[in-house]
Write a protein that holds these residues in place. Structure first.
Motif, PDB file in Angstrom:
ATOM      1  N   GLU A  62       0.854  -1.188   0.000  1.00 24.78           N
ATOM      2  CA  GLU A  62       0.000   0.000   0.000  1.00 24.78           C
ATOM      3  C   GLU A  62       0.887   1.234   0.000  1.00 24.78           C
ATOM      4  O   GLU A  62       1.880   1.297   0.718  1.00 24.78           O
ATOM      5  CB  GLU A  62      -0.878   0.000   1.252  1.00 24.78           C
ATOM      6  CG  GLU A  62      -1.817   1.170   1.320  1.00 24.78           C
ATOM      7  CD  GLU A  62      -2.655   1.150   2.588  1.00 24.78           C
ATOM      8  OE1 GLU A  62      -3.326   2.156   2.829  1.00 24.78           O
ATOM      9  OE2 GLU A  62      -2.632   0.155   3.339  1.00 24.78           O
ATOM     10  N   VAL A  64       0.909   5.269   0.785  1.00 24.72           N
ATOM     11  CA  VAL A  64       0.173   6.310   1.498  1.00 24.72           C
ATOM     12  C   VAL A  64       0.963   7.613   1.413  1.00 24.72           C
ATOM     13  O   VAL A  64       2.175   7.610   1.219  1.00 24.72           O
ATOM     14  CB  VAL A  64      -0.090   5.936   2.979  1.00 24.72           C
ATOM     15  CG1 VAL A  64      -0.979   4.717   3.094  1.00 24.72           C
ATOM     16  CG2 VAL A  64       1.213   5.728   3.728  1.00 24.72           C
ATOM     17  N   LEU A 128      -2.320   5.269  -6.056  1.00 23.20           N
ATOM     18  CA  LEU A 128      -2.300   6.251  -4.975  1.00 23.20           C
ATOM     19  C   LEU A 128      -2.840   7.593  -5.453  1.00 23.20           C
ATOM     20  O   LEU A 128      -3.688   8.202  -4.804  1.00 23.20           O
ATOM     21  CB  LEU A 128      -0.873   6.420  -4.446  1.00 23.20           C
ATOM     22  CG  LEU A 128      -0.660   7.551  -3.446  1.00 23.20           C
ATOM     23  CD1 LEU A 128      -1.279   7.209  -2.102  1.00 23.20           C
ATOM     24  CD2 LEU A 128       0.834   7.834  -3.296  1.00 23.20           C
TER      25      LEU A 128
END
Length: 136
Positions: A62, A64, A128
């Motif tokens: 992921e 971020v 993202l």
């Protein structure tokens, strides 16, 4: 970071780092700032290597944004975002020349080599940006 993990450890840092990433099971890549309209994250080899290890191990990844990065990204025109999504793992830097050589060798010997990891990191960054744009 890798220096803290490896302090006083006589083992090969690249191997130890990869083993630690695999033990964690999930990789969260924090994009911290943009310099000259490129995410600083992609200019450093160790963070890109995290993604490489995670991809090879089939781990969840992921991306971020830190709040400062959100503000920077929010001020950029969309046409500039496209130019930011250029990843070249072989141009990324490491402070230790031995780490650089070992990581490059490991990436280049893997199926798909540098092209695979470049496209994977770019794909994650596009996701993202898309999530950021759609949420704002």
């Amino acid at each position: 970071n890798q220096f803290d993990w490896l302090a006083g450890d006589p083992h090969d840092g690249v191997t130890t780092f990869g083993e630690n990433v695999k033990k964690i099971g999930t990789v969260v890549c924090v994009v911290d700032s943009f310099v000259a309209r490129q995410a600083l994250y992609f200019s450093r080899l160790w963070p890109v290597f995290e993604v490489f290890i995670a991809c090879r191990a089939g781990l969840d990844i992921e991306f971020v944004l830190m709040s400062d990065s959100e503000a920077e990204l929010g001020e950029m025109p969309l046409n500039e975002l496209k130019r930011m999504i250029v990843v070249d793992v072989l141009s990324a830097e490491a402070s230790d020349p031995d780490d650089l050589a070992k990581i490059h060798a490991e990436i280049l010997s893997a199926p798909g080599g540098a092209d695979f990891i470049n496209s994977k990191v770019a794909e994650l960054f596009v996701r993202l940006i898309a999530n950021f744009v759609l949420s704002g």
